[in-house]
Scaffold this motif. Structure first.
Motif, PDB file in Angstrom:
ATOM      1  N   ARG A  39       5.158  -7.707  -6.282  1.00  0.00           N
ATOM      2  CA  ARG A  39       4.522  -6.558  -5.633  1.00  0.00           C
ATOM      3  C   ARG A  39       3.023  -6.703  -5.802  1.00  0.00           C
ATOM      4  O   ARG A  39       2.556  -6.989  -6.910  1.00  0.00           O
ATOM      5  CB  ARG A  39       4.987  -5.263  -6.258  1.00  0.00           C
ATOM      6  N   LEU A  40       2.302  -6.492  -4.752  1.00  0.00           N
ATOM      7  CA  LEU A  40       0.850  -6.619  -4.848  1.00  0.00           C
ATOM      8  C   LEU A  40       0.293  -5.307  -5.390  1.00  0.00           C
ATOM      9  O   LEU A  40       0.470  -4.248  -4.764  1.00  0.00           O
ATOM     10  CB  LEU A  40       0.246  -6.921  -3.475  1.00  0.00           C
ATOM     11  N   ASN A  89      -3.540   1.683  -1.793  1.00  0.00           N
ATOM     12  CA  ASN A  89      -3.536   2.920  -2.580  1.00  0.00           C
ATOM     13  C   ASN A  89      -4.804   3.023  -3.426  1.00  0.00           C
ATOM     14  O   ASN A  89      -5.627   2.107  -3.448  1.00  0.00           O
ATOM     15  CB  ASN A  89      -2.234   3.070  -3.394  1.00  0.00           C
ATOM     16  N   GLY A  93      -1.985  -2.188  -6.071  1.00  0.00           N
ATOM     17  CA  GLY A  93      -2.992  -1.551  -5.224  1.00  0.00           C
ATOM     18  C   GLY A  93      -2.514  -1.300  -3.805  1.00  0.00           C
ATOM     19  O   GLY A  93      -3.288  -0.835  -2.968  1.00  0.00           O
ATOM     20  N   PHE A  94      -1.235  -1.592  -3.531  1.00  0.00           N
ATOM     21  CA  PHE A  94      -0.700  -1.359  -2.180  1.00  0.00           C
ATOM     22  C   PHE A  94       0.635  -0.628  -2.270  1.00  0.00           C
ATOM     23  O   PHE A  94       1.398  -0.853  -3.211  1.00  0.00           O
ATOM     24  CB  PHE A  94      -0.517  -2.692  -1.437  1.00  0.00           C
ATOM     25  N   ARG A 126       7.800  -1.744   8.504  1.00  0.00           N
ATOM     26  CA  ARG A 126       7.455  -0.897   7.362  1.00  0.00           C
ATOM     27  C   ARG A 126       5.999  -1.120   6.969  1.00  0.00           C
ATOM     28  O   ARG A 126       5.647  -2.094   6.366  1.00  0.00           O
ATOM     29  CB  ARG A 126       8.364  -1.255   6.182  1.00  0.00           C
ATOM     30  N   LYS A 140       7.454  -7.401   6.569  1.00  0.00           N
ATOM     31  CA  LYS A 140       8.385  -6.383   7.090  1.00  0.00           C
ATOM     32  C   LYS A 140       7.671  -5.629   8.193  1.00  0.00           C
ATOM     33  O   LYS A 140       7.004  -4.619   7.949  1.00  0.00           O
ATOM     34  CB  LYS A 140       8.769  -5.401   5.979  1.00  0.00           C
ATOM     35  N   HIS A 157       2.629   3.158 -11.674  1.00  0.00           N
ATOM     36  CA  HIS A 157       1.860   4.408 -11.558  1.00  0.00           C
ATOM     37  C   HIS A 157       0.403   4.088 -11.888  1.00  0.00           C
ATOM     38  O   HIS A 157      -0.292   3.446 -11.090  1.00  0.00           O
ATOM     39  CB  HIS A 157       2.507   5.445 -12.498  1.00  0.00           C
ATOM     40  N   ARG A 201       4.605   6.058  -2.712  1.00  0.00           N
ATOM     41  CA  ARG A 201       5.809   6.807  -2.397  1.00  0.00           C
ATOM     42  C   ARG A 201       5.570   7.838  -1.295  1.00  0.00           C
ATOM     43  O   ARG A 201       6.399   8.013  -0.403  1.00  0.00           O
ATOM     44  CB  ARG A 201       6.332   7.498  -3.668  1.00  0.00           C
TER      45      ARG A 201
END
Ligand code: ACO
Length: 383
Positions: A261-262, A318, A264-265, A313, A310, A228, A268
């Motif tokens: 997980r990167l 963000n 800033g990207f 997707r 992917k 978050h 949800r």
């Protein structure tokens, strides 16, 4: 949400549920709307793009708490009320002094808010209390920042607006105009965002008829997590670790190959560009042109590699990605990024708390039990 206050689902009832309450409508709100498919964010009717570079944080707080943008008199009244509340009670100062200098700023903020609530808050949440706690977040944080660096907290300055006063309290110098502008724009962009995890947390606590400080303290805890609000310092760590444009591709490939997980990207709700990221990208371009070159290259490559990983997707940048560049450009250390997010979002949390209690029903979902049944009890000595 159904009229009787139950959670409702926008997901296709035929499809399996994805967990994480994805697609579940958990409240009705007139405060903000996140349109994930079109990448639109609305604060009580106003598109975020129309507010981002022109409105002040105080105007947005007024919009959230009172339901309309203030006129000149209303704005100066709110500024005066916020300024009058910028105090650091002895009870809070004592608690902040007692914390080790290694304490994370979000933990210090949560602890300070809790100590303040214990000393100052009784009864049902009110707008006065919302103003009081929002006014104090920068005061608490700046006090902690100075104490952990061996300096005494400064006296807040009533003539400075929210963003400027925060910078002054941190540094003890007249804040630069472009820094104030950039920080104010950041505070405007982050003030509210639909039913994000920390806002939902605040509403759950408020729905039990608990007090405003308890709801806000819980929300600070939810915001702290790296999925978050904890992402921007990790973005800065990533940019530091990458270091050069040439190193970006091998570094990112290596991280993704390890299943990282990167930061800033991804998001949800947004299945299009986060409009706040769009605004921050343009602000970062101006605020720190040198750092922007690296950040932009990392962003482009990250998006391409995530797409390659992917193809079906699509993930987008963000708000946290350029937050790192923006907040570093105004001189904030990276471990204050998430707490500065809270300086903004507390306006949204408190507005949601007030909205929740105005039409309250206890938020109490159910769970699907997956444990065993009818297990015979065996006494301790026989186990
Ligand atoms: N890097 C690499 N892969 C990612 C990323 C990312 N940043 N984000 C999502 N994915 C992948 C997941 O691994 C998952 O892959 P899988 O289907 O093969 O398992 C797929 O995309 C879907 O991800 P979910 O976990 O379902 O996405 P969710 O909606 O639960 O999570 C979240 C959203 C937490 C923001 C996620 O995108 C993430 O972890 N991002 C990085 C942390 C971050 O930037 N957080 C800040 C969010 S903005 C805010 O809170 C203010």
């Amino acid at each position: 949400m159904t009229p009787d206050g139950n959670l409702s689902a926008t997901v296709d009832p035929g499809k399996p549920r994805k967990g994480g309450l994805e697609g579940v409508v958990a409240a009705t709100t007139a405060l903000s709307k996140v349109e994930g498919t079109t990448g639109r964010l609305i604060y009580h009717g106003y598109n975020i793009h129309s507010l981002a570079r022109t409105a002040s944080f105080e105007e947005i707080a007024h919009l959230l708490w009172f339901g309309h943008l203030p006129n000149v008199t209303e704005l100066s009244d709110l500024k005066a009320r916020l300024a009058a509340e910028r105090t650091l009670p002895d009870a809070v100062l004592g608690v902040l002094r007692a914390l080790p200098a290694t304490t994370e700023p979000m933990d210090a903020l949560r602890t300070a808010a809790s100590a303040w609530g214990a000393a100052a808050i009784t009864g049902k949440p009110t707008t006065d209390q919302a103003i009081a706690i929002t006014a104090r977040f920068p005061v608490f944080l700046a006090a902690f920042q100075r104490l952990r660096n061996g300096m005494e907290p400064l006296e807040p300055r009533a003539e400075l607006d929210h963003a400027a006063n925060y910078l002054y309290l941190l540094n003890g110098q007249e804040p630069e105009e472009q820094h104030v502008k950039a920080l104010n724009a950041y505070l405007v962009l982050l003030a509210d965002h639909g039913m994000n995890a920390s806002t939902f947390t605040a509403r759950i606590v408020a729905s039990t008829e608990s007090d405003i400080a308890s709801a806000v303290v819980a929300a600070v805890g939810a915001l702290k997590g790296p999925l978050h609000g904890g992402a921007p310092s990790k973005v800065q760590d990533m940019l530091r670790a990458i270091g050069t444009v040439e190193n970006a591709e091998p570094w990112l490939r290596h991280a993704l190959a390890h299943g990282d997980r990167l930061p800033g990207f991804g998001h949800r709700v947004y299945k299009a560009e986060d409009p706040r990221a769009e605004e921050q990208r343009e602000m970062a371009r101006v605020a720190d042109p040198r750092e922007f070159v690296l950040a932009r290259r990392v962003e482009e490559l990250a998006l391409a590699l995530l797409d390659e990983q992917k193809p079906g997707r699509r993930l987008y940048t963000n708000v946290e990605f350029y937050t790192a560049v923006m907040l570093a450009s105004v001189g904030l250390p990276s471990d204050l990024f998430t707490a500065t997010f809270a300086v903004s979002r507390v306006a949204g949390w408190t507005a949601h708390i007030l909205e929740q209690i105005n039409n309250n029903r206890l938020i109490r979902p159910e769970s699907e039990y997956t444990g065993p049944y009818d297990v015979p009890f065996v006494p301790l000595e026989a186990r």
